[in-house]
Design an enzyme around this catalytic site. Structure first.
Site, short mmCIF file in Angstrom:
data_model
loop_
_atom_site.label_atom_id
_atom_site.label_comp_id
_atom_site.label_asym_id
_atom_site.label_seq_id
_atom_site.Cartn_x
_atom_site.Cartn_y
_atom_site.Cartn_z
N GLY A 46 12.49 4.32 4.01
CA GLY A 46 13.00 3.05 3.53
C GLY A 46 12.38 2.74 2.18
N GLN A 51 9.32 -2.49 -4.68
CA GLN A 51 8.47 -1.29 -4.79
C GLN A 51 8.76 -0.47 -6.03
OE1 GLN A 51 9.35 -0.15 -0.49
NE2 GLN A 51 7.26 0.60 -0.71
N CYS A 94 3.39 2.95 4.34
CA CYS A 94 4.14 2.33 3.25
C CYS A 94 3.90 3.14 1.99
CB CYS A 94 3.67 0.88 3.05
SG CYS A 94 4.56 0.04 1.73
N LEU A 95 4.96 3.41 1.25
CA LEU A 95 4.85 4.21 0.03
C LEU A 95 4.00 3.49 -1.02
CD1 LEU A 95 8.54 5.45 -0.16
CD2 LEU A 95 6.53 6.81 0.46
N HIS A 136 10.22 -4.15 8.05
CA HIS A 136 9.26 -3.75 7.00
C HIS A 136 9.87 -3.96 5.61
CE1 HIS A 136 6.14 -0.64 5.54
NE2 HIS A 136 6.97 -0.73 4.51
N GLU A 137 11.14 -3.54 5.44
CA GLU A 137 11.78 -3.66 4.11
C GLU A 137 12.09 -5.11 3.76
OE1 GLU A 137 11.28 -1.17 2.60
OE2 GLU A 137 11.25 0.34 4.17
N HIS A 140 9.07 -6.79 2.53
CA HIS A 140 8.79 -6.49 1.11
C HIS A 140 9.50 -7.47 0.19
CE1 HIS A 140 6.39 -2.83 0.77
NE2 HIS A 140 7.18 -2.14 1.59
O1 GNR Z 1 8.34 5.83 4.81
C1 GNR Z 1 8.09 4.83 5.50
N1 GNR Z 1 7.84 4.97 6.82
C2 GNR Z 1 7.81 3.91 7.71
C3 GNR Z 1 7.34 4.15 9.00
C4 GNR Z 1 7.32 3.14 9.95
C5 GNR Z 1 7.79 1.89 9.61
C6 GNR Z 1 8.23 1.62 8.33
C7 GNR Z 1 8.25 2.62 7.38
S1 GNR Z 1 8.85 2.29 5.80
C8 GNR Z 1 8.04 3.50 4.85
C9 GNR Z 1 8.55 3.51 3.42
C10 GNR Z 1 8.23 2.20 2.75
O2 GNR Z 1 7.15 1.93 2.28
N2 GNR Z 1 9.16 1.29 2.74
O3 GNR Z 1 8.94 0.08 2.23
NI NI Z 2 6.76 -0.24 2.47
#
Ligand code: GNR
Ligand code: NI
Length: 171
Positions: A46, A51, A94-95, A136-137, A140
Site C-alpha cells: 500500500g 508518503q 511502513c515504508l 493504515h493508508e 496516513h
Molecule cells: O508494505 C506495507 N505492508 C503492510 C503490512 C501490514 C499492514 C499495512 C502495511 S502497509 C505497508 C506499506 C506502507 O507503508 N503503506 O503506507
Molecule cells: Ni505506511
C-alpha cells in the site's frame, strides 16, 4: 511512469492532513500511476500520497498474495464508513519507517467508500490484511502512523532507532 522518493520519519509531511481531491483529472491519474509504480518497486502492499510528499487524499493498494493475480486498487478520497467493534491484531510495517514492524490492533472489518478512476463512488468491504492495509493508508492521509497505535515505549524506541540510522547514513 516515475518512481517517486518515499518520505521517511520524521519528515513533517507524514504528520499533515491531506486535502480532498475534486476528481480523476489527468494530474491525479498520473500521481496514482506513479504511486502504484513506487509501491511495487519498494516493494509494499500500500502507499498513501503523503508518503511521496503529495498532500492529496489518494491511496493505492495491492494486498494479493504471490499465488493470486495482482489486485491493484487506486482510490480517491477513501473514507471508512463502518468498522466492526471486533478487533484483530496483525503485524504491520511502513515504508516510511524502514525495518521496524509491530503488532497493531484495529477493527477487524471495515467498509470503505471512495471515488474510482471514472469519478464514480464505490464501496468495498474488507477483512484480514486488506482491512488493516486500508486503515493504515487512510490513517496516513490524516497524518497518523502505525506507531501511534502501539505503546509509547515501543514508539519512542522505533523513532530513536530510525533517527540514529538516518544520522549514520549521512556520515
Ligand atoms: O508494505 C506495507 N505492508 C503492510 C503490512 C501490514 C499492514 C499495512 C502495511 S502497509 C505497508 C506499506 C506502507 O507503508 N503503506 O503506507
Ligand atoms: Ni505506511
Amino acid at each position: 511512469m516515475t518512481i517517486l522518493d518515499i518520505r521517511l520519519i520524521p519528515d513533517p509531511v507524514l504528520r499533515k492532513k491531506a486535502e480532498k481531491v475534486e476528481g480523476p483529472s489527468d494530474e491525479i491519474i498520473t500521481i496514482l500511476d506513479d504511486m502504484a509504480e513506487t509501491m511495487y518497486n519498494a516493494p509494499g502492499i500500500g502507499l498513501a500520497a503523503n508518503q511521496v510528499g503529495v498532500l492529496k487524499r489518494l491511496i493505492v493498494l495491492d494486498c494479493s498474495t504471490e499465488e493470486e493475480e495482482p489486485n491493484l486498487l487506486k482510490m480517491i478520497n477513501p473514507e471508512i464508513i463502518t468498522s466492526t467493534n471486533e478487533k484483530s491484531e496483525l503485524e504491520e510495517g511502513c515504508l516510511s519507517i524502514p525495518e521496524h514492524k509491530s503488532n497493531v490492533v484495529r477493527p477487524s472489518k471495515v467498509e470503505v467508500s471512495y471515488m474510482n478512476l471514472n469519478g464514480e463512488t464505490e464501496k468495498l468491504t474488507a477483512e484480514g490484511l486488506l482491512s488493516a492495509c486500508l486503515q493504515h493508508e487512510i490513517d496516513h492521509l490524516n497524518g497518523i502512523l502505525f506507531i501511534d497505535h502501539i505503546s509509547r515505549l515501543k514508539r519512542d524506541m522505533i523513532i530513536r532507532k530510525v533517527k540514529k540510522q538516518l544520522r549514520e547514513n549521512e556520515k
